[in-house]
Design a protein around this motif. Sequence first.
Motif, PDB file in Angstrom:
ATOM      1  N   ILE A  76       0.850  -1.077   0.137  1.00 27.18           N
ATOM      2  CA  ILE A  76       0.126   0.058   0.029  1.00 27.18           C
ATOM      3  C   ILE A  76       0.980   1.409   0.091  1.00 27.18           C
ATOM      4  O   ILE A  76       1.961   1.254   0.825  1.00 27.18           O
ATOM      5  N   TRP A  77       0.690   2.193  -0.716  1.00 31.56           N
ATOM      6  CA  TRP A  77       1.607   3.599  -1.023  1.00 31.56           C
ATOM      7  C   TRP A  77       0.371   4.527  -0.841  1.00 31.56           C
ATOM      8  O   TRP A  77      -0.547   4.788  -1.301  1.00 31.56           O
ATOM      9  N   LEU A  78       0.991   5.481   0.132  1.00 29.30           N
ATOM     10  CA  LEU A  78       0.348   6.909   0.349  1.00 29.30           C
ATOM     11  C   LEU A  78       1.227   7.834  -0.009  1.00 29.30           C
ATOM     12  O   LEU A  78       2.437   8.133   0.734  1.00 29.30           O
ATOM     13  N   THR A  79       0.937   8.647  -1.358  1.00 25.09           N
ATOM     14  CA  THR A  79       1.750   9.540  -1.697  1.00 25.09           C
ATOM     15  C   THR A  79       1.054  10.915  -2.004  1.00 25.09           C
ATOM     16  O   THR A  79      -0.170  10.931  -2.168  1.00 25.09           O
ATOM     17  N   SER A  80       1.878  12.022  -1.939  1.00 25.30           N
ATOM     18  CA  SER A  80       1.311  13.138  -1.961  1.00 25.30           C
ATOM     19  C   SER A  80       2.280  14.198  -3.158  1.00 25.30           C
ATOM     20  O   SER A  80       3.272  13.913  -3.047  1.00 25.30           O
ATOM     21  N   ARG A  81       1.574  14.880  -3.829  1.00 20.17           N
ATOM     22  CA  ARG A  81       2.418  16.063  -4.587  1.00 20.17           C
ATOM     23  C   ARG A  81       1.634  17.187  -5.001  1.00 20.17           C
ATOM     24  O   ARG A  81       0.209  17.375  -4.751  1.00 20.17           O
ATOM     25  N   LEU A  82       2.220  18.297  -5.224  1.00 26.11           N
ATOM     26  CA  LEU A  82       1.509  19.781  -5.525  1.00 26.11           C
ATOM     27  C   LEU A  82       1.164  19.603  -7.127  1.00 26.11           C
ATOM     28  O   LEU A  82       2.048  19.257  -7.888  1.00 26.11           O
ATOM     29  N   GLU A  83       0.131  20.188  -7.331  1.00 26.68           N
ATOM     30  CA  GLU A  83      -0.277  20.406  -8.750  1.00 26.68           C
ATOM     31  C   GLU A  83      -0.939  21.709  -8.802  1.00 26.68           C
ATOM     32  O   GLU A  83      -2.314  21.999  -8.380  1.00 26.68           O
ATOM     33  N   ALA A  84      -0.395  23.019  -9.197  1.00 30.60           N
ATOM     34  CA  ALA A  84      -0.945  24.162  -9.154  1.00 30.60           C
ATOM     35  C   ALA A  84      -1.511  24.514  -7.932  1.00 30.60           C
ATOM     36  O   ALA A  84      -0.526  24.489  -6.819  1.00 30.60           O
ATOM     37  N   ALA A  85      -2.411  24.752  -7.797  1.00 25.24           N
ATOM     38  CA  ALA A  85      -3.028  25.467  -6.386  1.00 25.24           C
ATOM     39  C   ALA A  85      -3.799  24.277  -5.440  1.00 25.24           C
ATOM     40  O   ALA A  85      -4.444  24.477  -4.512  1.00 25.24           O
ATOM     41  N   GLU A  86      -3.221  22.706  -5.865  1.00 31.15           N
ATOM     42  CA  GLU A  86      -3.915  21.794  -5.245  1.00 31.15           C
ATOM     43  C   GLU A  86      -2.880  20.804  -4.708  1.00 31.15           C
ATOM     44  O   GLU A  86      -1.673  20.851  -5.465  1.00 31.15           O
ATOM     45  N   VAL A  87      -3.144  19.937  -3.774  1.00 32.03           N
ATOM     46  CA  VAL A  87      -2.324  18.821  -3.250  1.00 32.03           C
ATOM     47  C   VAL A  87      -3.180  17.756  -3.859  1.00 32.03           C
ATOM     48  O   VAL A  87      -4.437  17.514  -3.611  1.00 32.03           O
ATOM     49  N   VAL A  88      -2.242  16.638  -4.462  1.00 30.79           N
ATOM     50  CA  VAL A  88      -2.927  15.566  -4.765  1.00 30.79           C
ATOM     51  C   VAL A  88      -2.489  14.365  -3.924  1.00 30.79           C
ATOM     52  O   VAL A  88      -1.220  14.425  -4.095  1.00 30.79           O
ATOM     53  N   VAL A  89      -3.174  13.634  -3.336  1.00 24.45           N
ATOM     54  CA  VAL A  89      -2.875  12.731  -2.448  1.00 24.45           C
ATOM     55  C   VAL A  89      -3.506  11.345  -3.039  1.00 24.45           C
ATOM     56  O   VAL A  89      -4.463  11.218  -3.267  1.00 24.45           O
ATOM     57  N   GLU A  90      -2.618  10.178  -3.288  1.00 19.42           N
ATOM     58  CA  GLU A  90      -3.039   9.103  -3.986  1.00 19.42           C
ATOM     59  C   GLU A  90      -2.855   7.777  -2.761  1.00 19.42           C
ATOM     60  O   GLU A  90      -1.835   7.818  -2.134  1.00 19.42           O
ATOM     61  N   VAL A  91      -3.965   6.875  -2.767  1.00 18.07           N
ATOM     62  CA  VAL A  91      -3.933   5.879  -1.912  1.00 18.07           C
ATOM     63  C   VAL A  91      -3.842   4.601  -2.897  1.00 18.07           C
ATOM     64  O   VAL A  91      -4.858   4.476  -3.660  1.00 18.07           O
ATOM     65  N   ARG A  92      -2.886   4.036  -3.102  1.00 24.28           N
ATOM     66  CA  ARG A  92      -2.409   3.064  -4.145  1.00 24.28           C
ATOM     67  C   ARG A  92      -2.284   1.529  -3.544  1.00 24.28           C
ATOM     68  O   ARG A  92      -1.847   1.549  -2.495  1.00 24.28           O
ATOM     69  N   ASP A  93      -2.877   0.520  -4.027  1.00 23.79           N
ATOM     70  CA  ASP A  93      -2.694  -0.714  -3.247  1.00 23.79           C
ATOM     71  C   ASP A  93      -2.474  -1.868  -4.558  1.00 23.79           C
ATOM     72  O   ASP A  93      -2.751  -1.673  -5.443  1.00 23.79           O
ATOM     73  N   SER A  94      -2.051  -3.055  -4.033  1.00 24.43           N
ATOM     74  CA  SER A  94      -1.705  -4.152  -5.039  1.00 24.43           C
ATOM     75  C   SER A  94      -2.874  -5.125  -4.975  1.00 24.43           C
ATOM     76  O   SER A  94      -2.576  -6.214  -5.008  1.00 24.43           O
ATOM     77  N   GLY A  95      -3.883  -4.740  -4.408  1.00 20.56           N
ATOM     78  CA  GLY A  95      -5.116  -5.540  -4.055  1.00 20.56           C
ATOM     79  C   GLY A  95      -5.972  -6.277  -5.036  1.00 20.56           C
ATOM     80  O   GLY A  95      -5.552  -6.321  -6.189  1.00 20.56           O
ATOM     81  N   VAL A  96      -7.200  -6.524  -4.712  1.00 21.85           N
ATOM     82  CA  VAL A  96      -7.989  -7.279  -5.617  1.00 21.85           C
ATOM     83  C   VAL A  96      -8.437  -6.422  -6.606  1.00 21.85           C
ATOM     84  O   VAL A  96      -9.350  -7.036  -7.754  1.00 21.85           O
ATOM     85  N   GLY A  97      -8.552  -5.084  -6.628  1.00 22.05           N
ATOM     86  CA  GLY A  97      -8.961  -4.268  -7.662  1.00 22.05           C
ATOM     87  C   GLY A  97     -10.528  -4.099  -7.849  1.00 22.05           C
ATOM     88  O   GLY A  97     -11.326  -4.546  -6.819  1.00 22.05           O
ATOM     89  N   ILE A  98     -10.956  -3.300  -8.828  1.00 22.78           N
ATOM     90  CA  ILE A  98     -12.266  -3.072  -8.876  1.00 22.78           C
ATOM     91  C   ILE A  98     -13.036  -3.326 -10.144  1.00 22.78           C
ATOM     92  O   ILE A  98     -12.298  -2.950 -11.371  1.00 22.78           O
ATOM     93  N   ALA A  99     -13.997  -4.072 -10.618  1.00 23.22           N
ATOM     94  CA  ALA A  99     -14.419  -4.243 -11.692  1.00 23.22           C
ATOM     95  C   ALA A  99     -15.046  -2.983 -12.306  1.00 23.22           C
ATOM     96  O   ALA A  99     -15.412  -2.155 -11.765  1.00 23.22           O
ATOM     97  N   PRO A 100     -14.832  -2.537 -13.891  1.00 25.35           N
ATOM     98  CA  PRO A 100     -15.218  -1.596 -14.376  1.00 25.35           C
ATOM     99  C   PRO A 100     -16.555  -1.176 -14.212  1.00 25.35           C
ATOM    100  O   PRO A 100     -16.746   0.189 -14.157  1.00 25.35           O
ATOM    101  N   ASP A 101     -17.581  -2.092 -14.051  1.00 25.74           N
ATOM    102  CA  ASP A 101     -18.754  -1.792 -13.792  1.00 25.74           C
ATOM    103  C   ASP A 101     -19.130  -1.269 -12.615  1.00 25.74           C
ATOM    104  O   ASP A 101     -20.565  -0.763 -12.348  1.00 25.74           O
ATOM    105  N   MET A 102     -18.358  -1.175 -11.680  1.00 22.84           N
ATOM    106  CA  MET A 102     -18.281  -0.819 -10.167  1.00 22.84           C
ATOM    107  C   MET A 102     -17.593   0.466  -9.816  1.00 22.84           C
ATOM    108  O   MET A 102     -17.934   1.027  -8.737  1.00 22.84           O
TER     109      MET A 102
END
Length: 505
Positions: A282-308
């Motif tokens: 599991i990764w928790l990362t953050s970065r600046l983009e213009a006047a926003e901060v972008v925070v991502e929570v990424r995992d190597s888990g089970v994923g999500i079906a496109p229809d969900m």
Amino acid sequence: MSHSEDLLSAWVETVEDYAIILLDTAGNIASWNYGAERLLRHTEAEVLGKPSKIIYTEEDVANGVPEQELNTALATGRARDERWHVRKDRTRFWGFGFLSVLRAEDGTPRGFVKAFRDLTERKRMEDELRRQAEDLRDVDRRRNEFLAMLSHELRNPLSPILNSVYILNNRFGSHDPMIMTTCKTIERQVMSLKRMIDDLLDVSRIAKQKLVLDKRPVALGEILRHAVDDVRPLATERHQELTLRMDATADVLLEADPVRLVQVFVNLLTNAAKFTESGGKIWLTSRLEAAEVVVEVRDSGVGIAPDMLARVFELFTQADHSLSRRQGGLGIGLALVRNLVELHGGLVEVHSDGPGKGSVFVVRLPVLPKKVEAEAVADGDTGAPDAPSRRILIVEDNVDSARSLGLLLELSGHETFVAHDGPTALEMARELRPDVVMLDIGLPGMSGYEVAEVLNRESDALLIAMTGYAEDEKARQAGFQHYLVKPIDRDDLLALLGDGPTAPR
């Protein structure tokens, strides 16, 4: 009568769905079509020359409704007619139509025409819908009352459990690793239950638009580190690698409610941990983009079906019900995340390449402008020395909660006294002159609010509200300086008393 009038009269006679009645200038019936015979069950011969009030209910006749309609039509040209009417057999139906004045070429009134139809079934359906809407409002009210009571009843027993765990770990954990591990496990599970209760109540408050954010300038790093600290024990238990990377955004300031933002990222990280296999990442990362901060929570888990993907933020939605049941949860965490992020002026979205390919949740939040950020830093708290021992009066009707909280505070060097009701608390406060009064809201007889009002008049003690109801506006109005929701977090409490780590709020 002209040819056109003959045609109109013939057409009126053939209309079956509308009752069309011609009245003279006095309001007496001059003509009655077939539709009127079908609807009102009088023949035309039975009603000719009679006043139109025979088709109105007794209460409308008594209130002068027939005359009022005639006068309105004379004054404005037309009167709307939507009310109960009566048939020959005195049964009622809901009629809808209009009453119009007929005038000669010189403008002199010649009479009136009343046209209406039976809309009883529509009226019944509308009344039923209104009744159902009222029932739903009543169900919603009772649900909210139930949730508040459930919160109170669940939080109360959690308090002495958590206090006792703190005490055991403080006294014996350093000497016995098994006791320390066991205490940490109990503490983790109690706090997990507390978060579920919080989430459930917050969803209800957001739905009623009653959730108020306590915003202040707060560093993003403080939020993310707090969230990681909360979730790391779960990741460790599941043998998962949890990585935090902030790319020089740790000191970026947000105008935010720190407790609520921690809640956002705890929910996202917990969700990632639940749906990532043992040994996953599991990764928790953050970065600046213009006047926003972008925070991502990424995992190597089970994923999500496109229809969900489009539905994951909906209330009570869970992508894989069998897996969700194994991992636990109420299906409200992501819905709460979206609402809390939007209340902060941000956006949240989710991406996944499909089942088995992990997922990434992206949170975008506005950052404070540089000028405001500099002012916030200049005005920030630089820290304060530890406070001396406090004389603390604990007012709590739950004996186990009061006793365990007293022991916990005594271990931190404070002097404690206990009262179990309001009148006793006031007597002890007058005699002991405590520095701090920790006051349960739901006391029997004299409520905590009432006790606080008296103490505010008679004492300068710091008032801290303790409650299981998780509503604090009334507590502020009663004069409490601080508000703690049961079960009380030890670090938050010690921070208020000045001898513990600084809490995020």
